[in-house]
Write a protein that holds these residues in place. Structure first.
Motif, PDB file in Angstrom:
ATOM      1  N   LEU A 125       0.841  -1.196   0.000  1.00  0.00           N
ATOM      2  CA  LEU A 125       0.000   0.000   0.000  1.00  0.00           C
ATOM      3  C   LEU A 125       0.875   1.246   0.000  1.00  0.00           C
ATOM      4  O   LEU A 125       1.792   1.376   0.819  1.00  0.00           O
ATOM      5  CB  LEU A 125      -0.920   0.004   1.226  1.00  0.00           C
ATOM      6  CG  LEU A 125      -1.879  -1.183   1.341  1.00  0.00           C
ATOM      7  CD1 LEU A 125      -2.684  -1.096   2.629  1.00  0.00           C
ATOM      8  CD2 LEU A 125      -2.806  -1.263   0.135  1.00  0.00           C
ATOM      9  N   ASP A 126       0.562   2.152  -0.918  1.00  0.00           N
ATOM     10  CA  ASP A 126       1.330   3.385  -1.079  1.00  0.00           C
ATOM     11  C   ASP A 126       0.474   4.579  -0.685  1.00  0.00           C
ATOM     12  O   ASP A 126      -0.455   4.960  -1.402  1.00  0.00           O
ATOM     13  CB  ASP A 126       1.788   3.510  -2.536  1.00  0.00           C
ATOM     14  CG  ASP A 126       2.477   4.845  -2.825  1.00  0.00           C
ATOM     15  OD1 ASP A 126       3.003   5.460  -1.872  1.00  0.00           O
ATOM     16  OD2 ASP A 126       2.486   5.259  -4.002  1.00  0.00           O
ATOM     17  N   GLY A 127       0.744   5.162   0.474  1.00  0.00           N
ATOM     18  CA  GLY A 127       0.069   6.393   0.882  1.00  0.00           C
ATOM     19  C   GLY A 127      -1.388   6.244   1.236  1.00  0.00           C
ATOM     20  O   GLY A 127      -2.145   7.215   1.137  1.00  0.00           O
ATOM     21  N   LEU A 128      -1.806   5.055   1.674  1.00  0.00           N
ATOM     22  CA  LEU A 128      -3.209   4.865   2.040  1.00  0.00           C
ATOM     23  C   LEU A 128      -3.389   5.322   3.495  1.00  0.00           C
ATOM     24  O   LEU A 128      -3.258   4.547   4.433  1.00  0.00           O
ATOM     25  CB  LEU A 128      -3.617   3.401   1.871  1.00  0.00           C
ATOM     26  CG  LEU A 128      -5.105   3.101   2.025  1.00  0.00           C
ATOM     27  CD1 LEU A 128      -5.954   3.996   1.131  1.00  0.00           C
ATOM     28  CD2 LEU A 128      -5.389   1.634   1.723  1.00  0.00           C
ATOM     29  N   SER A 129      -3.699   6.595   3.664  1.00  0.00           N
ATOM     30  CA  SER A 129      -3.720   7.203   4.996  1.00  0.00           C
ATOM     31  C   SER A 129      -5.061   7.081   5.707  1.00  0.00           C
ATOM     32  O   SER A 129      -5.138   7.307   6.915  1.00  0.00           O
ATOM     33  CB  SER A 129      -3.338   8.686   4.898  1.00  0.00           C
ATOM     34  OG  SER A 129      -4.238   9.373   4.043  1.00  0.00           O
ATOM     35  N   LEU A 150       2.703  -4.998   2.982  1.00  0.00           N
ATOM     36  CA  LEU A 150       3.768  -4.002   3.042  1.00  0.00           C
ATOM     37  C   LEU A 150       3.134  -2.619   2.932  1.00  0.00           C
ATOM     38  O   LEU A 150       2.246  -2.404   2.093  1.00  0.00           O
ATOM     39  CB  LEU A 150       4.769  -4.192   1.896  1.00  0.00           C
ATOM     40  CG  LEU A 150       5.801  -5.317   1.991  1.00  0.00           C
ATOM     41  CD1 LEU A 150       5.141  -6.684   1.963  1.00  0.00           C
ATOM     42  CD2 LEU A 150       6.803  -5.214   0.848  1.00  0.00           C
ATOM     43  N   LEU A 151       3.574  -1.675   3.774  1.00  0.00           N
ATOM     44  CA  LEU A 151       3.043  -0.320   3.733  1.00  0.00           C
ATOM     45  C   LEU A 151       4.193   0.663   3.803  1.00  0.00           C
ATOM     46  O   LEU A 151       5.208   0.407   4.464  1.00  0.00           O
ATOM     47  CB  LEU A 151       2.119  -0.048   4.927  1.00  0.00           C
ATOM     48  CG  LEU A 151       1.034  -1.032   5.313  1.00  0.00           C
ATOM     49  CD1 LEU A 151       1.543  -1.997   6.382  1.00  0.00           C
ATOM     50  CD2 LEU A 151      -0.184  -0.308   5.851  1.00  0.00           C
ATOM     51  N   PHE A 221      -1.335  -1.141  -4.362  1.00  0.00           N
ATOM     52  CA  PHE A 221      -2.472  -0.223  -4.436  1.00  0.00           C
ATOM     53  C   PHE A 221      -2.050   1.136  -3.887  1.00  0.00           C
ATOM     54  O   PHE A 221      -1.300   1.224  -2.914  1.00  0.00           O
ATOM     55  CB  PHE A 221      -3.664  -0.754  -3.623  1.00  0.00           C
ATOM     56  CG  PHE A 221      -4.174  -2.086  -4.082  1.00  0.00           C
ATOM     57  CD1 PHE A 221      -5.039  -2.171  -5.168  1.00  0.00           C
ATOM     58  CD2 PHE A 221      -3.778  -3.258  -3.447  1.00  0.00           C
ATOM     59  CE1 PHE A 221      -5.516  -3.395  -5.607  1.00  0.00           C
ATOM     60  CE2 PHE A 221      -4.251  -4.490  -3.871  1.00  0.00           C
ATOM     61  CZ  PHE A 221      -5.115  -4.564  -4.957  1.00  0.00           C
ATOM     62  N   GLY A 222      -2.564   2.198  -4.517  1.00  0.00           N
ATOM     63  CA  GLY A 222      -2.224   3.549  -4.091  1.00  0.00           C
ATOM     64  C   GLY A 222      -3.336   4.207  -3.312  1.00  0.00           C
ATOM     65  O   GLY A 222      -4.390   3.620  -3.063  1.00  0.00           O
ATOM     66  N   SER A 229       2.482   6.570  -6.436  1.00  0.00           N
ATOM     67  CA  SER A 229       3.474   7.601  -6.720  1.00  0.00           C
ATOM     68  C   SER A 229       4.428   7.148  -7.826  1.00  0.00           C
ATOM     69  O   SER A 229       4.640   5.945  -8.032  1.00  0.00           O
ATOM     70  CB  SER A 229       4.278   7.922  -5.464  1.00  0.00           C
ATOM     71  OG  SER A 229       5.081   6.812  -5.093  1.00  0.00           O
ATOM     72  N   PRO A 230       5.017   8.091  -8.566  1.00  0.00           N
ATOM     73  CA  PRO A 230       5.967   7.733  -9.625  1.00  0.00           C
ATOM     74  C   PRO A 230       7.124   6.874  -9.114  1.00  0.00           C
ATOM     75  O   PRO A 230       7.567   5.947  -9.808  1.00  0.00           O
ATOM     76  CB  PRO A 230       6.468   9.095 -10.122  1.00  0.00           C
ATOM     77  CG  PRO A 230       5.341  10.033  -9.825  1.00  0.00           C
ATOM     78  CD  PRO A 230       4.751   9.548  -8.543  1.00  0.00           C
TER      79      PRO A 230
END
Length: 275
Positions: A125-129, A150-151, A221-222, A229-230
């Motif tokens: 997970l990318d930036g799932l706040s 993984l986060l 997943f973003g 993110s790039p």
């Protein structure tokens, strides 16, 4: 082991975590978390996570006794009349059954890979706040057989109260790693032969029905606001999209994760003999 402690006031100093349960980030810094509802408390007691105490109406204790007697630690079970418990925020939501436990230590990437059995399936997970969305993704992940989470540092910790509630306690079954070096971890997965696949709504590479997901893979997943993110995309081996109609731009991340993870499970089940 457990001890029942009837109380007549929420001002008891032992109940501070329950009175302050809205301060979930403060709790996480103290390495504690609150569980809400009888089903989640049941799953907590079935897990190996250290339990500190429970709080509930007296008539609810009996349903937890079989699990409480099997625990090795001494758990304080606070009981109070409904009229007192109703003063806690959200009483109707969790029906007065609460638990306090210690946040378990995060796993290492090596631990996650050692415990996962082929074909391995991981989620990153990318930036799932948003804690509720994160908990929903966790619930989907466990339902469809994901073996590790993984986060990155911008994602909500998975043991925030709202994340635990939204996961319905399934987070207790999922090893996790939260790192500020997620791209590095993803590249390490790729180096070890685990395909890193970005769930990207605007991918022109491939749609989900065209992808082969039967071998080891990690689905990324973003966030709902900014997507992946790039930097994270550069660490992925490929991008895959869910086809959508009526000019729909994207799906809620929980819905997208359910679609992707079901497709992984479907493909792997179909590949088995008799599948």
């Amino acid at each position: 082991m457990f001890e029942v402690h009837p109380i007549d006031s929420l001002e008891d100093p032992r109940l501070v975590p329950y009175r302050t349960m809205r301060r979930q980030l403060d709790h996480f810094e103290q390495e504690i978390f609150i569980t809400e509802g009888d089903k989640v408390v049941h799953r907590l007691l079935e897990s190996s996570i250290p339990v500190i105490s429970l709080l509930m109406p007296g008539h609810e204790v009996a349903q937890f006794e079989p699990l409480l007697t099997q625990r090795s630690e001494r758990i304080a079970v606070f009981t109070a009349p409904k009229a007192i418990l109703e003063k806690l925020t959200g009483f109707q939501l969790y029906r007065g059954v609460l638990g306090l436990a210690k946040v378990p230590p995060a796993s290492t990437l090596e631990d996650i890979l050692r415990l996962a059995t082929p074909p391995r399936m991981l989620v990153a997970l990318d930036g799932l706040s948003n804690a509720e969305n994160l908990g929903s993704v966790v619930r989907n992940a466990v339902a469809f057989g994901v073996q590790g989470l993984l986060l990155n540092g911008e994602s909500a910790p998975p043991y925030l109260r709202r994340a635990v509630r939204s996961s319905m306690g399934t987070i207790f079954k999922l090893p996790y790693l939260q790192t500020n070096e997620l791209p590095k971890s993803l590249r390490e997965l790729s180096r070890q032969g685990i395909r890193v696949v970005a769930a990207h709504p605007h991918s022109r590479e491939k749609q989900i029905a065209e992808a082969s997901l039967t071998t080891d893979c990690c689905i990324v997943f973003g966030s709902e606001g900014h997507g992946i993110s790039p930097e994270i995309l550069q660490a992925c081996d490929e991008t895959i999209a869910i086809p959508m109609q009526q000019e729909t731009d994207s799906l809620n991340v929980a819905s997208a994760s359910a679609v992707f993870l079901y497709e992984v499970q479907r493909q792997r089940t179909a590949e088995r003999p008799g599948g």
